[in-house]
Design an enzyme around this catalytic site. Structure first.
Site, short mmCIF file in Angstrom:
data_model
loop_
_atom_site.label_atom_id
_atom_site.label_comp_id
_atom_site.label_asym_id
_atom_site.label_seq_id
_atom_site.Cartn_x
_atom_site.Cartn_y
_atom_site.Cartn_z
N ARG B 240 -28.75 -78.64 28.70
CA ARG B 240 -28.21 -77.44 29.30
C ARG B 240 -29.39 -76.58 29.76
O ARG B 240 -30.44 -76.57 29.09
CB ARG B 240 -27.35 -76.63 28.31
CG ARG B 240 -25.96 -77.20 28.08
CD ARG B 240 -25.07 -77.00 29.32
NE ARG B 240 -23.73 -77.54 29.13
CZ ARG B 240 -23.39 -78.79 29.42
NH1 ARG B 240 -24.29 -79.64 29.88
NH2 ARG B 240 -22.15 -79.20 29.24
N GLU B 269 -26.69 -71.75 37.07
CA GLU B 269 -26.16 -72.62 38.11
C GLU B 269 -25.10 -71.90 38.94
O GLU B 269 -24.31 -71.15 38.38
CB GLU B 269 -25.56 -73.87 37.47
CG GLU B 269 -26.58 -74.70 36.74
CD GLU B 269 -25.97 -75.78 35.87
OE1 GLU B 269 -24.77 -76.09 36.03
OE2 GLU B 269 -26.70 -76.32 35.03
N HIS B 287 -26.50 -80.68 38.49
CA HIS B 287 -25.66 -80.87 37.31
C HIS B 287 -24.63 -81.98 37.53
O HIS B 287 -23.42 -81.75 37.48
CB HIS B 287 -24.96 -79.57 36.92
CG HIS B 287 -24.48 -79.60 35.48
ND1 HIS B 287 -24.28 -78.47 34.73
CD2 HIS B 287 -24.17 -80.63 34.66
CE1 HIS B 287 -23.87 -78.80 33.51
NE2 HIS B 287 -23.79 -80.10 33.46
#
Lengths: 319, 323
Positions: B240, B269, B287
Site C-alpha cells: 500500500r 492515488e 494499482h
C-alpha cells in the site's frame, strides 16, 4: 587484469564501438584499429590489410568470406557476443582462422530479459506506465491484463539460454515445452519435434536458438498462426529468426496476442508500425546490457585474444 | 434482470471489478442492492433500502467505517474484494459482532508476478528502453544505457505472508539471495529473518514491500530505512502506498540517494508526486497488481464462496474476523 608483455605491435581491428571498457582494455594491450573513426572505411581496411591479425566482432559486425580474404594475416575473430551468425564459420575453418565467442557470462542476463519481456507484454508494464504518466489514471482505472503464472512457456532452442529461461519460468509454475535440434530426455520438459506443434501447444513462445541456415525465418506465418491470437512471441535470438513482415501484419490485424522483441532484421531500424501497438515491447538489443555482464564479456574477449597470441588454449573457441 | 424471489440480499456500495466482469455469477445467487445506481445520496439509500441487509460486498476503495456501519444495523458480514481488507475498520466490526472476509490467496501469484516485473523493469530499464526505441532514438543516438544484473542481488522481502512467499520463490529463480522482515519469523522457511526493517535494508540491494497497511506499517519505509538501503538500492512497492513515506522516497530518488523504484501503489492515488513522473529510473503502475482477468475471476469466486457459507451457516472460507 594483468597485462602480458609485448603485444602492442599486434594489430586488432575493432569495427564498431561496442563498449568503452572493451575499447580501453584492447588499447592497453594491442595496436587497436578503430574502424568506425575512419572517414573512408574501405580505404582504412586496405591501408592496414597486411597487418591485421585479429578482429573483434559482435552481433552485428562479423567476418564474411570477403573480409577474411582481404586480410591475409588474419588469425582470429573474437566475438563480443555468443551468437556468431555474422561470422562465416565454414570459411574460417577452411582458412585456419580461429573464432571465439562469449558464452555463459551472458546467459542469466538474456534469460532475465526473456522473462522481463514476457511480464512486460502480458501485464502491459510499459503501456500502464504511460497511462500513469499521461494523467489518464485520474480519469479511470487501467484495464485488466493477463496472468503469467501457470501459462505454458514454449522454448525454441534448449541450449544454455533456453534452459535458463525454463528454470525461471518454472518458478512461476509454468509448464515448459520445447523444440530443439535434439531431444533432451534428461529434462522433464515436453518435447515437440516441430516448431509449429510447439507453437500450437504453448501460450508464450521464446526464441532462444542460434541463427543458422535452418533457423532463418523459422517463425513464419504458419508458426504465428499456430501460436494463435492470444499467444505471445518473445525474441531474444536474432531478428532473422522471424519473418518480420508476417509478424507485423499478424500484430496489426489482431492475429497475435503480442510480442516482446529484443532483436530485429535491420538493427537499429525498428518497423515504425510497431510503435503504436500496446501489446508489443521493444528493446534495443539489450539482452546482455548490464555493466557487470558487458565487463565479463569484454574480459572474455581479451582473455581469448591473449591466449591465442601467447599460444595457449583458447578460453571459449567456436572454431 | 428481475431478481429471483427469496435470494439473500447483498449490499454493494461501489461494485468491485469481479462484480463488473462477472455480474451474473453474483446475481444468480444473491439479490444485489445497487447503491451506486441509485439517485439517492448514500445514507438515504441505506436507510430506505438496506435496513435489513446482513451482507456487504465491498471493493478495496470503499471505506467501511463507523459512520457507514451505523446506517447498517442488521449487518453481520463484510466480504472484502481485497487481500488486506485495509479499508474495513476491523475494530469497529469486532465491536459490533460483524464478520469480515478477504480475498485469501486469490491474488498472490499475480501480485508476485507484478513485483518481479517491476523489479526487472527498473534494473534492466525495460520501460525506459521501450520508450527510447519508440521515439526513434536507437537509430539516431545509439545504444541505450546499461542496466544492472539481477543475479546475485540481495533482495529483502518486507512481509512474508502468502504474497511475500510467492515473491521470494520467484526471485530465487533469478539467482537472488532472499532475506525478510515480517511480524514474526516463519519457522518453516530458511531465509534469514530480520526483526528490524532498517537492518534488512542495510544488508540488501532491494526491498520488496509485500505487507499489509496497519498502524505499525504506516510509513515504516522512511528516510532511515531508505538511507540504510543506500544509493544502489531499489524499492518495489506492491503493498500500500502509505507503507512508504512518499515524500522521503521522492526526495531520495530526486537526490540520487537510491538507484530506482517500481511502484504500483501511492499515498494519494491516483495522484503521483510530480517530481517522479519524468524519472527514467522509476517504473509507475496504476494499482493494478491484482487486475488480471484470472485474478478478478478467482477473487469473485472467493467472495461468492464466503457469501454462500455465511447464508448457509457454514464456516467462512477466508475470515479475517469471525463473529
Amino acid at each position: 587484469m594483468r597485462i602480458p608483455p609485448a603485444m602492442e605491435s599486434i594489430c586488432v581491428l575493432l569495427p564498431i564501438l561496442m563498449s568503452p571498457y572493451l575499447e580501453q582494455e584492447l588499447e592497453k594491450r594491442f595496436n587497436l584499429l578503430k574502424l568506425w573513426t575512419a572517414p573512408h572505411k574501405t580505404q582504412f581496411i586496405k591501408d592496414h590489410a597486411a597487418s591485421i591479425r585479429a578482429i573483434v566482432g559482435n552481433a552485428s559486425a562479423g567476418a564474411d568470406a570477403e573480409l577474411i580474404d582481404s586480410l591475409p594475416k588474419l588469425e582470429i575473430v573474437a566475438s563480443y557476443s555468443v551468437g556468431i551468425d555474422k561470422v562465416d564459420l565454414k570459411y574460417c575453418k577452411e582458412k585456419g582462422v580461429r573464432v571465439t565467442n562469449t558464452p555463459d557470462v551472458l546467459t542469466d542476463d538474456v534469460a532475465d530479459i526473456a522473462i522481463g519481456l514476457t511480464l512486460a507484454v502480458m501485464r502491459r508494464l510499459c503501456e500502464s506506465g504511460r497511462y500513469v504518466r499521461s494523467g489518464l489514471w485520474k480519469k479511470g482505472d487501467f484495464k485488466l491484463t493477463t496472468k503469467f503464472t501457470g501459462q505454458t512457456v514454449g522454448i525454441l532452442g534448449l541450449g544454455r539460454i533456453g534452459k535458463a529461461v525454463a528454470r525461471r519460468a518454472e518458478a512461476f509454475s509454468c509448464p515448459i515445452a520445447y523444440s530443439s535440434r535434439t531431444e533432451k530426455p534428461e529434462l522433464k520438459y515436453k518435447y515437440y519435434p516441430t516448431v509449429v506443434e510447439l507453437a500450437s501447444k504453448c501460450d508464450v513462445l521464446v526464441v532462444a536458438c542460434a541463427l543458422t541456415e535452418e533457423t532463418r525465418y523459422i517463425i513464419n506465418r504458419e508458426v504465428i498462426d499456430a501460436l494463435g491470437p492470444k499467444g505471445v512471441l518473445i525474441n531474444i535470438g536474432r531478428g532473422h529468426h522471424i519473418d518480420e513482415p508476417e509478424l507485423l501484419s499478424a500484430l496489426l490485424e489482431g492475429r497475435s496476442g503480442g510480442a516482446g522483441l529484443d532483436v530485429y532484421q535491420n538493427e537499429p531500424e525498428v518497423p515504425e508500425q510497431l510503435f503504436g501497438l500496446e501489446n508489443v515491447v521493444l528493446l534495443p538489443h539489450a539482452g546482455s546490457d548490464t555493466t557487470e555482464t558487458c565487463n565479463a564479456m569484454a574480459d572474455l574477449v581479451i582473455g581469448n585474444l591473449e591466449a591465442h597470441f601467447l599460444n595457449k588454449p583458447l578460453l571459449t573457441p567456436v572454431v | 434482470m428481475a431478481p429471483l424471489p427469496n435470494l439473500p440480499e447483498v449490499l454493494i456500495i461501489n461494485p468491485p471489478p469481479a462484480f463488473i466482469c462477472f455480474e451474473s455469477h453474483f446475481t444468480h445467487k444473491f439479490n444485489i442492492l445497487r447503491a451506486w445506481e441509485s439517485p439517492l445520496p448514500l445514507d438515504q439509500f441505506l436507510t430506505t433500502h438496506a435496513h435489513s441487509v446482513q451482507a456487504l460486498l465491498c471493493r478495496a476503495e470503499t471505506p467501511v467505517n463507523a459512520d457507514l456501519l451505523r446506517l447498517l444495523s442488521a449487518l453481520k458480514i463484510v466480504v472484502s474484494a481485497s487481500t488486506g481488507a485495509d479499508q474495513v475498520d476491523k475494530a469497529e466490526c469486532r465491536r459490533r459482532g460483524i464478520a469480515v472476509t478477504n480475498a485469501g490467496n486469490a491474488y498472490s501469484e499475480d501480485v508476485a508476478d507484478l513485483a518481479v516485473g517491476l523489479f526487472l523493469d527498473v534494473n534492466r530499464k525495460i520501460s525506459a528502453a521501450d520508450s527510447y526505441v519508440r521515439r526513434g532514438l536507437w537509430s539516431s543516438r545509439g545504444d541505450y544505457s546499461l542496466g544492472s544484473k539481477i543475479g546475485g542481488k540481495r533482495v529483502g522481502v518486507v512481509g512474508l505472508g502468502s504474497i511475500g512467499y510467492e515473491v521470494a520463490k520467484r526471485f530465487e529463480a533469478f539467482g537472488c539471495k532472499i532475506s525478510y522482515n515480517s511480524r514474526s519469523k516463519r519457522q518453516s522457511l530458511s531465509y534469514p529473518f530480520y526483526s528490524n526493517v532498517s537492518e534488512l535494508a542495510a544488508d540488501n540491494d532491494a526491498l520488496i514491500i509485500c505487507c499489509g497497511l496497519t498502524d505499525e506499517t504506516r510509513h515504516m519505509i522512511n528516510k532511515e530505512v531508505l538511507s540504510a538501503l543506500g544509493k544502489d538500492g531499489v524499492v518495489v512497492n506492491i503493498g500500500r502506498g502509505a507503507i512508504i513515506d512518499e515524500k522521503a522516497l521522492v526526495r531520495c530518488l530526486v537526490n540520487g540517494e537510491i538507484r530506482g523504484a517500481g511502484l504500483d501503489v501511492f499515498e494519494n492515488e491516483p495522484h503521483i508526486p510530480k517530481e517522479i513522473v519524468a524519472m527514467d529510473n522509476v517504473v509507475l503502475s496504476p494499482h493494478k497488481a491484482v487486475y488480471t482477468v484470472e485474478s478478478v475471476k478467482e477473487g469473485g469466486e472467493v467472495m461468492i464462496a464466503n457469501l454462500e457459507a455465511f447464508f448457509s451457516n457454514k464456516p467462512l472460507v477466508t475470515p479475517v474476523i469471525y463473529s
